[in-house]
Design a protein around this motif. Structure first.
Motif, PDB file in Angstrom:
ATOM      1  N   ALA A 187     -10.753 -45.424   4.353  1.00  0.00           N
ATOM      2  CA  ALA A 187     -11.175 -46.102   5.577  1.00  0.00           C
ATOM      3  C   ALA A 187     -11.945 -47.359   5.243  1.00  0.00           C
ATOM      4  CB  ALA A 187     -12.062 -45.170   6.408  1.00  0.00           C
ATOM      5  N   CYS A 233     -15.159 -50.116   5.233  1.00  0.00           N
ATOM      6  CA  CYS A 233     -16.545 -49.995   4.799  1.00  0.00           C
ATOM      7  C   CYS A 233     -17.455 -50.710   5.785  1.00  0.00           C
ATOM      8  CB  CYS A 233     -16.678 -50.608   3.409  1.00  0.00           C
ATOM      9  SG  CYS A 233     -18.282 -50.398   2.691  1.00  0.00           S
ATOM     10  N   GLY A 242     -24.256 -48.203   7.100  1.00  0.00           N
ATOM     11  CA  GLY A 242     -24.649 -46.966   7.756  1.00  0.00           C
ATOM     12  C   GLY A 242     -26.010 -47.098   8.400  1.00  0.00           C
ATOM     13  N   ALA A 266     -24.179 -42.690   4.223  1.00  0.00           N
ATOM     14  CA  ALA A 266     -22.797 -42.916   3.799  1.00  0.00           C
ATOM     15  C   ALA A 266     -22.566 -42.413   2.377  1.00  0.00           C
ATOM     16  CB  ALA A 266     -22.437 -44.389   3.902  1.00  0.00           C
ATOM     17  N   GLY A 326     -14.748 -36.339   3.652  1.00  0.00           N
ATOM     18  CA  GLY A 326     -15.497 -37.043   2.616  1.00  0.00           C
ATOM     19  C   GLY A 326     -15.231 -36.435   1.250  1.00  0.00           C
ATOM     20  N   ASP A 335     -19.209 -40.131   2.584  1.00  0.00           N
ATOM     21  CA  ASP A 335     -18.525 -39.800   3.831  1.00  0.00           C
ATOM     22  C   ASP A 335     -17.152 -40.471   3.871  1.00  0.00           C
ATOM     23  OD1 ASP A 335     -18.867 -42.454   4.712  1.00  0.00           O
ATOM     24  OD2 ASP A 335     -20.456 -41.955   6.115  1.00  0.00           O
ATOM     25  N   LYS A 336     -16.273 -39.967   4.718  1.00  0.00           N
ATOM     26  CA  LYS A 336     -14.893 -40.451   4.717  1.00  0.00           C
ATOM     27  C   LYS A 336     -14.791 -41.918   5.117  1.00  0.00           C
ATOM     28  CE  LYS A 336     -13.500 -38.984   9.339  1.00  0.00           C
ATOM     29  NZ  LYS A 336     -12.542 -38.178  10.083  1.00  0.00           N
ATOM     30  N   GLU A 337     -15.717 -42.413   5.899  1.00  0.00           N
ATOM     31  CA  GLU A 337     -15.677 -43.814   6.311  1.00  0.00           C
ATOM     32  C   GLU A 337     -16.002 -44.770   5.170  1.00  0.00           C
ATOM     33  OE1 GLU A 337     -17.511 -41.548   8.214  1.00  0.00           O
ATOM     34  OE2 GLU A 337     -15.901 -41.274   9.663  1.00  0.00           O
ATOM     35  N   HIS A 338     -16.656 -44.274   4.140  1.00  0.00           N
ATOM     36  CA  HIS A 338     -17.103 -45.152   3.054  1.00  0.00           C
ATOM     37  C   HIS A 338     -16.489 -44.827   1.703  1.00  0.00           C
ATOM     38  CE1 HIS A 338     -20.055 -45.613   6.249  1.00  0.00           C
ATOM     39  NE2 HIS A 338     -20.071 -46.860   5.847  1.00  0.00           N
ATOM     40  N   THR A 371     -14.093 -45.759  -0.099  1.00  0.00           N
ATOM     41  CA  THR A 371     -13.054 -46.777  -0.251  1.00  0.00           C
ATOM     42  C   THR A 371     -13.120 -47.525  -1.572  1.00  0.00           C
ATOM     43  OG1 THR A 371     -14.459 -48.441   0.779  1.00  0.00           O
ATOM     44  CG2 THR A 371     -12.990 -47.193   2.233  1.00  0.00           C
TER      45      THR A 371
END
Length: 160
Positions: free
Chosen positions: A20, A22, A25, A78, A115, A132-135, A137
């Motif tokens: 995902a 970046c 947070g 994050a 994550g 976490d899955k959002e970070h 990358t």
């Protein structure tokens, strides 16, 4: 688990971590410190804490609550690090995935929330990094953290 025989395959790791975009947070992270480790382990963790980078994956280091020399965070929650954790049970599983980055072995676990958790192996103190899955990358995240671990936590097997 056999971490000491697997070199990092950067393209594979990049693909694994490229989940995902970046974004910054929160300004603070709630991180429960591990139970008080033995004095030698706490000493390695203190040295690591002082050597950790100010940014990881483009995220600035942020305060943890409660404040502890055993924890660190970047981008709020994050990316969260805990040093001095007890040996994870999954370290004994020969089927677990692991990678080497800058001379540091990491157990790799995908978490149910999407994550990742990376835990050092073959070091005198176990260090856990949750992303976490959002970070998740940037494979460069492990490069900077591995450099700090390699400088401050000696190779060997933790008795904790």
């Amino acid at each position: 688990m056999s971490l000491h025989h697997r070199p990092v395959r950067l393209p594979a790791l990049l693909a694994l971590l490229a989940l995902a975009g970046c974004a910054p947070g929160d300004s603070e992270a709630r991180v429960d410190p591990p139970p008080t480790p033995p004095a030698a382990v706490a000493g390695f963790c203190a040295a690591l804490h002082e050597d950790l980078p100010e940014t990881v994956a483009g995220l600035a280091r942020t305060p943890t609550e409660p404040e502890s020399g055993l924890t660190a965070a970047w981008g709020g929650s994050a990316i969260v690090l805990r040093c001095g954790i007890p040996k994870p049970p999954k370290m004994a599983d020969p089927e677990q995935e692991g990678v080497h980055v800058n001379g540091v072995a990491w157990l790799l676990e995908k978490l149910p929330d999407g994550g990742f958790r990376f835990t050092t192996g073959m070091r005198k103190a176990y260090t856990e990094v949750r992303v976490d899955k959002e970070h998740a990358t940037d494979a460069g995240m492990l490069v900077g953290l591995s450099t700090a671990v390699a400088r401050t936590v000696p190779e060997g097997i933790s008795s904790y």
